[in-house]
Motif scaffolding. Structure first.
Motif, PDB file in Angstrom:
ATOM      1  N   ASP A 180       0.846  -1.188   0.000  1.00 42.08           N
ATOM      2  CA  ASP A 180       0.000   0.000   0.000  1.00 42.08           C
ATOM      3  C   ASP A 180       0.883   1.241   0.000  1.00 42.08           C
ATOM      4  O   ASP A 180       1.646   1.460   0.946  1.00 42.08           O
ATOM      5  N   PRO A 181       0.822   2.061  -1.051  1.00 39.00           N
ATOM      6  CA  PRO A 181       1.728   3.218  -1.125  1.00 39.00           C
ATOM      7  C   PRO A 181       1.521   4.228   0.003  1.00 39.00           C
ATOM      8  O   PRO A 181       2.492   4.809   0.485  1.00 39.00           O
ATOM      9  N   LEU A 182       0.281   4.436   0.433  1.00 39.07           N
ATOM     10  CA  LEU A 182       0.049   5.380   1.520  1.00 39.07           C
ATOM     11  C   LEU A 182       0.634   4.844   2.822  1.00 39.07           C
ATOM     12  O   LEU A 182       1.251   5.592   3.585  1.00 39.07           O
ATOM     13  N   ASP A 183       0.490   3.547   3.067  1.00 41.28           N
ATOM     14  CA  ASP A 183       1.121   2.945   4.245  1.00 41.28           C
ATOM     15  C   ASP A 183       2.636   3.101   4.177  1.00 41.28           C
ATOM     16  O   ASP A 183       3.286   3.402   5.178  1.00 41.28           O
ATOM     17  N   GLN A 184       3.216   2.899   2.986  1.00 45.17           N
ATOM     18  CA  GLN A 184       4.666   3.033   2.817  1.00 45.17           C
ATOM     19  C   GLN A 184       5.117   4.455   3.134  1.00 45.17           C
ATOM     20  O   GLN A 184       6.098   4.659   3.849  1.00 45.17           O
ATOM     21  N   VAL A 185       4.413   5.432   2.589  1.00 46.86           N
ATOM     22  CA  VAL A 185       4.794   6.833   2.797  1.00 46.86           C
ATOM     23  C   VAL A 185       4.673   7.208   4.272  1.00 46.86           C
ATOM     24  O   VAL A 185       5.585   7.796   4.855  1.00 46.86           O
ATOM     25  N   MET A 186       3.551   6.869   4.877  1.00 46.89           N
ATOM     26  CA  MET A 186       3.347   7.242   6.276  1.00 46.89           C
ATOM     27  C   MET A 186       4.335   6.506   7.187  1.00 46.89           C
ATOM     28  O   MET A 186       4.817   7.071   8.165  1.00 46.89           O
ATOM     29  N   GLY A 187       4.656   5.268   6.850  1.00 47.85           N
ATOM     30  CA  GLY A 187       5.671   4.538   7.606  1.00 47.85           C
ATOM     31  C   GLY A 187       7.040   5.169   7.446  1.00 47.85           C
ATOM     32  O   GLY A 187       7.815   5.266   8.402  1.00 47.85           O
ATOM     33  N   ALA A 197      -4.722   9.284  12.188  1.00 52.13           N
ATOM     34  CA  ALA A 197      -5.942   9.991  11.768  1.00 52.13           C
ATOM     35  C   ALA A 197      -5.722  10.719  10.440  1.00 52.13           C
ATOM     36  O   ALA A 197      -6.598  10.733   9.576  1.00 52.13           O
ATOM     37  N   VAL A 198      -4.545  11.312  10.279  1.00 52.42           N
ATOM     38  CA  VAL A 198      -4.232  11.998   9.021  1.00 52.42           C
ATOM     39  C   VAL A 198      -4.209  10.995   7.872  1.00 52.42           C
ATOM     40  O   VAL A 198      -4.769  11.246   6.795  1.00 52.42           O
ATOM     41  N   GLN A 199      -3.605   9.844   8.100  1.00 50.34           N
ATOM     42  CA  GLN A 199      -3.558   8.819   7.055  1.00 50.34           C
ATOM     43  C   GLN A 199      -4.965   8.372   6.675  1.00 50.34           C
ATOM     44  O   GLN A 199      -5.284   8.242   5.487  1.00 50.34           O
ATOM     45  N   ALA A 200      -5.814   8.143   7.662  1.00 49.59           N
ATOM     46  CA  ALA A 200      -7.200   7.741   7.375  1.00 49.59           C
ATOM     47  C   ALA A 200      -7.936   8.837   6.604  1.00 49.59           C
ATOM     48  O   ALA A 200      -8.722   8.547   5.684  1.00 49.59           O
ATOM     49  N   LEU A 260      -8.960  10.487  -1.011  1.00 50.89           N
ATOM     50  CA  LEU A 260      -8.467  10.036  -2.314  1.00 50.89           C
ATOM     51  C   LEU A 260      -9.635   9.446  -3.122  1.00 50.89           C
ATOM     52  O   LEU A 260     -10.457   8.718  -2.569  1.00 50.89           O
ATOM     53  N   PRO A 261      -9.666   9.729  -4.405  1.00 48.25           N
ATOM     54  CA  PRO A 261     -10.684   9.085  -5.237  1.00 48.25           C
ATOM     55  C   PRO A 261     -10.517   7.570  -5.213  1.00 48.25           C
ATOM     56  O   PRO A 261      -9.428   7.064  -4.971  1.00 48.25           O
ATOM     57  N   ALA A 262     -11.604   6.847  -5.439  1.00 51.97           N
ATOM     58  CA  ALA A 262     -11.567   5.375  -5.470  1.00 51.97           C
ATOM     59  C   ALA A 262     -10.455   4.914  -6.412  1.00 51.97           C
ATOM     60  O   ALA A 262     -10.291   5.445  -7.496  1.00 51.97           O
ATOM     61  N   GLY A 263      -9.690   3.944  -5.952  1.00 50.90           N
ATOM     62  CA  GLY A 263      -8.612   3.398  -6.790  1.00 50.90           C
ATOM     63  C   GLY A 263      -7.258   4.003  -6.506  1.00 50.90           C
ATOM     64  O   GLY A 263      -6.243   3.490  -6.958  1.00 50.90           O
ATOM     65  N   LEU A 264      -7.216   5.096  -5.751  1.00 49.09           N
ATOM     66  CA  LEU A 264      -5.934   5.717  -5.406  1.00 49.09           C
ATOM     67  C   LEU A 264      -5.562   5.347  -3.979  1.00 49.09           C
ATOM     68  O   LEU A 264      -6.412   5.171  -3.121  1.00 49.09           O
ATOM     69  N   GLY A 265      -4.264   5.260  -3.738  1.00 49.02           N
ATOM     70  CA  GLY A 265      -3.791   4.943  -2.385  1.00 49.02           C
ATOM     71  C   GLY A 265      -3.957   3.495  -2.024  1.00 49.02           C
ATOM     72  O   GLY A 265      -3.862   3.122  -0.875  1.00 49.02           O
ATOM     73  N   GLU A 266      -4.227   2.663  -3.022  1.00 51.05           N
ATOM     74  CA  GLU A 266      -4.373   1.228  -2.758  1.00 51.05           C
ATOM     75  C   GLU A 266      -3.242   0.498  -3.443  1.00 51.05           C
ATOM     76  O   GLU A 266      -2.642   0.998  -4.390  1.00 51.05           O
ATOM     77  N   ALA A 267      -2.981  -0.695  -2.975  1.00 50.68           N
ATOM     78  CA  ALA A 267      -1.899  -1.503  -3.564  1.00 50.68           C
ATOM     79  C   ALA A 267      -2.218  -1.904  -4.979  1.00 50.68           C
ATOM     80  O   ALA A 267      -3.330  -2.014  -5.393  1.00 50.68           O
TER      81      ALA A 267
END
Length: 186
Positions: free
Chosen positions: A80-87, A170-173, A179-186
């Motif tokens: 998950d790119p958002l998880d990667q960035v926030m991590g 909370a910011v990540q959520a 994000l539009p559907a399909g973005l921020g997902e693996a």
């Protein structure tokens, strides 16, 4: 014999890069001296110009090392790119990026080009993961990734300045929800 010497040289170089990265993150580039770096690395300060030429050469080595870490982290389109960035922004070493950002925006800054490359790599990595059909109407992938990378940099800066006031989960959520559907997902 020569192989061991090469290995020791590389170990010394890496110790200096690591020590400098930590000190630049803590004190900033301009406030960190050769003496500070040598003491932290437990290596002779004469080793710094021998390995890097000067303090700017050391800074460039630190930034190249950090850029390599960013590209390695975000180079693989798995997870998950958002998880990667926030991590990634939670890592202690990433404080360096925020500490040096103010120096990078100066027109004559020796690190300006490194930051331009870093930001370009982040935008490119984000663009590669954004399906064009997932974008809101009237937006381009280029503009959207500038906005997304800017958001992450801003969140990172706010969290580093006042971690008690910024709930990264909370910011990540919230980012994910926006994000539009399909973005921020693996």
């Amino acid at each position: 014999m020569a192989t061991r010497r090469i290995q020791r040289t590389e170990e010394s170089r890496q110790l200096l890069v690591t020590a400098a990265a930590e000190l630049f993150a803590e004190k900033g580039y301009r406030q960190t001296s050769f003496i500070d770096i040598a003491e932290k690395a437990d290596i002779s300060r004469g080793s710094i110009p021998w390995h890097f030429g000067n303090k700017l050469g050391l800074l460039q080595a630190v930034l190249d090392d950090q850029l390599h870490a960013v590209l390695t982290t975000f180079g693989e389109p798995s997870g998950d790119p958002l998880d990667q960035v926030m991590g990634f922004i939670r890592l202690p070493a990433t404080r360096l990026f925020i500490t040096l950002l103010a120096e990078a925006v100066e027109v004559d800054s020796p690190i300006r080009e490194h930051y331009a490359r870093l930001h370009a790599a982040l935008r490119q990595g984000a663009q590669a993961r954004i399906p064009p059909e997932a974008l809101p109407a009237g937006t381009t992938r280029e503009a959207f990734t500038v906005l997304l990378v800017g958001t992450i940099i801003g969140v990172h800066a706010q969290w580093r300045v006042a971690p008690e006031a910024v709930d990264l989960d909370a910011v990540q959520a919230t980012i994910r929800a926006l994000l539009p559907a399909g973005l921020g997902e693996a």
